[in-house]
Design a protein around this motif. Structure first.
Motif, PDB file in Angstrom:
ATOM      1  N   ALA A  31      61.944  88.437   0.151  1.00 25.34           N
ATOM      2  CA  ALA A  31      62.162  89.351   1.280  1.00 25.34           C
ATOM      3  C   ALA A  31      63.051  88.765   2.356  1.00 25.34           C
ATOM      4  O   ALA A  31      63.816  89.485   3.005  1.00 25.34           O
ATOM      5  N   SER A  32      62.986  87.438   2.570  1.00 27.24           N
ATOM      6  CA  SER A  32      63.831  86.830   3.600  1.00 27.24           C
ATOM      7  C   SER A  32      65.301  86.862   3.218  1.00 27.24           C
ATOM      8  O   SER A  32      66.171  86.726   4.077  1.00 27.24           O
ATOM      9  N   ASN A  33      65.585  87.058   1.932  1.00 31.47           N
ATOM     10  CA  ASN A  33      66.960  87.248   1.478  1.00 31.47           C
ATOM     11  C   ASN A  33      67.315  88.723   1.357  1.00 31.47           C
ATOM     12  O   ASN A  33      68.427  89.060   0.960  1.00 31.47           O
ATOM     13  N   GLY A  34      66.387  89.568   1.705  1.00 28.54           N
ATOM     14  CA  GLY A  34      66.595  91.002   1.599  1.00 28.54           C
ATOM     15  C   GLY A  34      66.303  91.713   2.899  1.00 28.54           C
ATOM     16  O   GLY A  34      66.941  91.467   3.922  1.00 28.54           O
ATOM     17  N   VAL A  35      65.301  92.546   2.873  1.00 28.92           N
ATOM     18  CA  VAL A  35      65.033  93.449   3.980  1.00 28.92           C
ATOM     19  C   VAL A  35      64.624  92.735   5.266  1.00 28.92           C
ATOM     20  O   VAL A  35      64.748  93.306   6.357  1.00 28.92           O
ATOM     21  N   LEU A  36      64.186  91.490   5.187  1.00 24.73           N
ATOM     22  CA  LEU A  36      63.738  90.758   6.374  1.00 24.73           C
ATOM     23  C   LEU A  36      64.806  89.838   6.954  1.00 24.73           C
ATOM     24  O   LEU A  36      64.541  89.123   7.929  1.00 24.73           O
ATOM     25  N   GLN A  37      66.005  89.824   6.410  1.00 26.66           N
ATOM     26  CA  GLN A  37      66.964  88.806   6.829  1.00 26.66           C
ATOM     27  C   GLN A  37      67.549  89.029   8.215  1.00 26.66           C
ATOM     28  O   GLN A  37      67.953  88.073   8.881  1.00 26.66           O
ATOM     29  N   ASP A  38      67.632  90.261   8.687  1.00 22.51           N
ATOM     30  CA  ASP A  38      68.284  90.566   9.960  1.00 22.51           C
ATOM     31  C   ASP A  38      67.269  90.866  11.057  1.00 22.51           C
ATOM     32  O   ASP A  38      66.234  91.485  10.809  1.00 22.51           O
ATOM     33  N   VAL A  39      67.607  90.481  12.271  1.00 22.39           N
ATOM     34  CA  VAL A  39      66.740  90.693  13.423  1.00 22.39           C
ATOM     35  C   VAL A  39      66.840  92.119  13.976  1.00 22.39           C
ATOM     36  O   VAL A  39      65.968  92.569  14.724  1.00 22.39           O
ATOM     37  N   HIS A  40      67.868  92.858  13.610  1.00 20.65           N
ATOM     38  CA  HIS A  40      68.239  94.090  14.312  1.00 20.65           C
ATOM     39  C   HIS A  40      67.148  95.159  14.335  1.00 20.65           C
ATOM     40  O   HIS A  40      66.916  95.789  15.370  1.00 20.65           O
ATOM     41  N   TRP A  41      66.498  95.395  13.215  1.00 25.45           N
ATOM     42  CA  TRP A  41      65.526  96.486  13.191  1.00 25.45           C
ATOM     43  C   TRP A  41      64.269  96.139  13.971  1.00 25.45           C
ATOM     44  O   TRP A  41      63.641  97.019  14.551  1.00 25.45           O
ATOM     45  N   SER A  42      63.893  94.868  14.009  1.00 27.41           N
ATOM     46  CA  SER A  42      62.749  94.493  14.838  1.00 27.41           C
ATOM     47  C   SER A  42      63.077  94.737  16.310  1.00 27.41           C
ATOM     48  O   SER A  42      62.194  95.069  17.108  1.00 27.41           O
ATOM     49  N   ALA A  43      64.343  94.557  16.674  1.00 25.65           N
ATOM     50  CA  ALA A  43      64.766  94.782  18.058  1.00 25.65           C
ATOM     51  C   ALA A  43      65.067  96.247  18.357  1.00 25.65           C
ATOM     52  O   ALA A  43      65.428  96.586  19.486  1.00 25.65           O
ATOM     53  N   GLY A  44      64.944  97.107  17.359  1.00 22.83           N
ATOM     54  CA  GLY A  44      65.196  98.531  17.560  1.00 22.83           C
ATOM     55  C   GLY A  44      66.661  98.889  17.627  1.00 22.83           C
ATOM     56  O   GLY A  44      67.019  99.970  18.119  1.00 22.83           O
TER      57      GLY A  44
END
Length: 491
Positions: A389-402
Motif C-alpha cells: 500500500a505504501s507503494n500504491g494508494v498510501l504513497q501521497d499525502v494529498h488526500w489526507s490533507a483534503g
C-alpha cells in the motif's frame, strides 16, 4: 482612508495570519512532537475559524463594492480580483465546515503517516472517508449546482475545468505511452552503487539549493516524510528526504522544492503580505519546480557538473563518467512512486490519480473500493502489480490533507514548463555552457523576470503566455521528451 486602503490593511493582516497557520503546518510535518498531534489539530481548527471569519467579514464586501466602483490601476485591480475570489468562496462555505475540515485533515496527516509506515490502508480508510465526505460537502457549497470537481480544482488552478484537464491528458497520453514502450524495450543504463550517508546528502541538498538561487537567509532546508514548500516572501521553507541507496531522491526533491521556494522568494517585495504576493496558481508553481528539476537539473550539461560534485563528496559512485551519470539520472524505469518517476512516465501517474479522485468527489467511487481501484488501474496503466500500500494508494499525502483537485496541476505545470523551456532556450542561447559550469544565474534570472516577480498580478495562463510569447500547449513538452529520451535510448 479610502475603501481600497482600508481593505488592503485588513487583507495584509489576514495574509499574515495565514502565514502563521502555514508555519504551524510546516512544524507539524517537521519538528512537532508526535504526542502534540491532537492539540495541533485543535489549534489549526481555531485558526481556520478565525481566518474564515475575517474572509467573510461584511466589511470586506462593503470595501470591495466601493473599491471596485472606483477607477483603479493594474496592481489594484489584481488585488481586488483575488480578494473578491476569496470573499465569494468563503461566503459559500459555512464557518463550521471550514473549521471541521482543518481539524480533521490535521489529524488525518498523522493517521496517514502511520498507515503508510505500516502498509495498512484499512487503518486509514475511516479517516479518509471522513475527509472525502467533508470535501464533497464543501464542493457542493462552492459549486451551487455546478460541477463538484471544478469547484475544488479552482482552489488550485483558477479558471481550469475538469473537461479541459481531461482533454489535456487525452492529448498527452498517446505519445507518452508510445515513448515509454519504445524506451522500456531498451537496456537500462547502470545505476549508482554504494551507500550514501544522510549528512552528506543534506550537505549536497543545501549546496544545490544555493546553486539554483534559493536564498538561505530567507529560507531553510529540513527533512519530512513528503517533501514540500511552505511560506512566502521572506520566510520560505522547503523540505526534502534521504534514502541511503538513492541520493537522487534527495537531490532532485530538493531542486524541485527550490523551484517552488524561489518563486515565492522572488515575487516583487512591493506585494509582500498581500493577496498577489505569492504564486498565482499551483499549475504555474509546478512549472517552476519542474523546469528547475528536469529541464535544467536533469540536463546533460548540468549533470556533468553534478557528477564532479558527487565524486568529490563520495568518491567512487559506481558510474564511469559524466555521460554514464547523465544516463543514470534520466533512467526510465519501472516503479511505483510518483515523486520518483522519470519524466516519461510521471504524467501517467497523475492521470491515474485524476481519474480516481474525481470519482471520489463525484460519488462514482467510494473509499471502501479505492485501494482495489488503484491497484487495478495501476496494472492496466503500467503492466505490473502494486506490491504494498505504501507503494500504491498510501504513497501521497494529498488526500489526507483534503487536497482534491491538486494533482492535475502537476501535469499542467509540466506542460507550462515545456513552453517556458522552449522560450528560455531562445532567450539564453548558451544555456548549456552555463549549466555545465553549475551556473544557473541567467536561467533563473530569466524565470524571475519573466514570471516569478509578478506573483498573482496576472491570471495563470496569462502569465505563461506573457513569458513565452505564445499560448501554452502540450507540443513543446512532448517534443522535448521525445528528443531527449530518443537520443538517450536510441529510439
Amino acid at each position: 482612508m479610502t475603501a481600497y486602503s482600508e481593505l488592503m490593511a485588513f487583507a495584509r493582516e489576514t495574509t499574515a495570519l495565514e502565514q502563521v497557520a502555514g508555519r504551524n503546518g510546516w512544524d507539524q510535518e517537521t519538528f512537532m512532537p508526535h504526542g502534540a498531534a491532537d492539540q495541533r489539530a485543535e489549534e489549526l481548527a481555531a485558526m481556520e475559524s478565525m481566518l474564515h471569519a475575517r474572509r467573510t467579514d461584511p466589511r470586506v464586501g462593503d470595501w470591495l463594492a466601493a473599491a471596485e466602483a472606483a477607477e483603479q490601476g493594474q496592481v489594484e485591480r489584481a488585488q481586488l480580483r483575488h480578494i473578491r475570489r476569496s470573499f465569494d468562496r468563503a461566503n459559500k462555505v459555512p464557518a463550521k465546515l471550514s473549521s471541521e475540515i482543518a481539524r480533521v485533515t490535521s489529524k488525518a496527516h498523522r493517521v496517514w503517516a502511520e498507515a503508510r509506515q505500516n502498509d495498512d490502508f484499512a487503518g486509514f480508510a475511516a479517516t479518509v472517508t471522513e475527509v472525502v465526505r467533508l470535501r464533497r460537502e464543501e464542493a457542493a457549497a462552492l459549486a451551487v449546482g455546478g460541477n463538484l470537481y471544478d469547484a475544488l480544482l479552482n482552489d488550485y488552478e483558477p479558471g481550469a475545468t475538469e473537461g479541459e484537464i481531461a482533454a489535456m491528458f487525452d492529448a498527452l497520453r498517446p505519445r507518452l505511452v508510445a515513448l515509454r514502450q519504445a524506451v522500456l524495450g531498451k537496456p537500462a543504463p547502470k545505476g549508482l552503487q554504494g551507500t550514501f550517508d544522510d549528512a552528506t546528502q543534506m550537505k549536497m541538498a543545501r549546496k544545490v539549493a544555493k546553486v539554483f538561487g534559493y536564498d538561505m537567509a530567507r529560507g531553510r532546508v529540513d527533512k519530512s516524510v513528503h517533501p514540500f514548500t511552505s511560506g512566502s516572501g521572506n520566510d520560505v521553507r522547503i523540505t526534502t528526504r534521504t534514502t541511503p541507496s538513492d541520493p537522487f531522491n534527495c537531490i532532485y526533491s530538493t531542486i524541485h522544492e527550490v523551484g517552488h521556494g524561489a518563486y515565492e522568494q522572488n515575487v516583487d517585495q512591493a506585494y509582500l503580505l498581500t493577496p498577489i504576493g505569492g504564486g498565482v496558481s499551483m499549475g504555474v508553481h509546478e512549472s517552476q519546480s519542474r523546469i528547475y528539476e528536469n529541464q535544467l537539473g536533469r540536463s546533460r550539461a548540468f549533470t556533468g557538473w553534478l557528477y564532479d560534485q558527487m565524486v568529490e563528496a563520495y568518491g567512487d559512485i559506481g558510474v564511469a563518467d559524466a555521460g554514464a551519470f547523465y544516463a543514470a539520472v534520466n533512467t526510465v524505469h519501472k516503479g511505483y512512486i510518483r515523486t520518483e518517476a522519470d519524466e516519461v512516465q510521471y504524467n501517467l501517474h497523475i492521470m491515474l490519480r485524476f481519474d480516481l479522485e474525481r470519482g471520489l468527489i463525484g460519488g462514482t467511487l467510494e473509499v471502501a473500493d479505492l485501494e482495489e481501484a488503484w491497484n487495478a488501474r495501476f496494472v492496466s496503466d503500467f503492466g505490473y502489480a502494486v506490491d504494498k500500500a505504501s507503494n500504491g494508494v498510501l504513497q501521497d499525502v494529498h488526500w489526507s490533507a483534503g487536497l482534491f483537485g491538486y494533482f492535475p496541476t502537476y501535469s499542467l505545470g509540466n506542460v507550462y514548463a515545456g513552453c517556458l523551456h522552449q522560450a528560455l532556450r531562445d532567450a539564453v542561447p548558451d544555456l548549456d555552457a552555463q549549466l555545465a559550469r553549475g551556473d544557473t544565474a541567467e536561467a533563473t534570472s530569466w524565470l524571475r523576470e519573466s514570471l516569478q516577480r509578478h506573483g498573482g498580478l496576472y491570471e495563470p495562463r496569462e502569465v505563461i503566455t506573457r513569458a513565452c510569447g505564445v499560448e501554452p500547449s502540450e507540443a513543446p513538452l512532448l517534443d522535448y521528451l521525445e528528443a531527449k529520451f530518443g537520443a538517450l535510448y536510441g529510439v
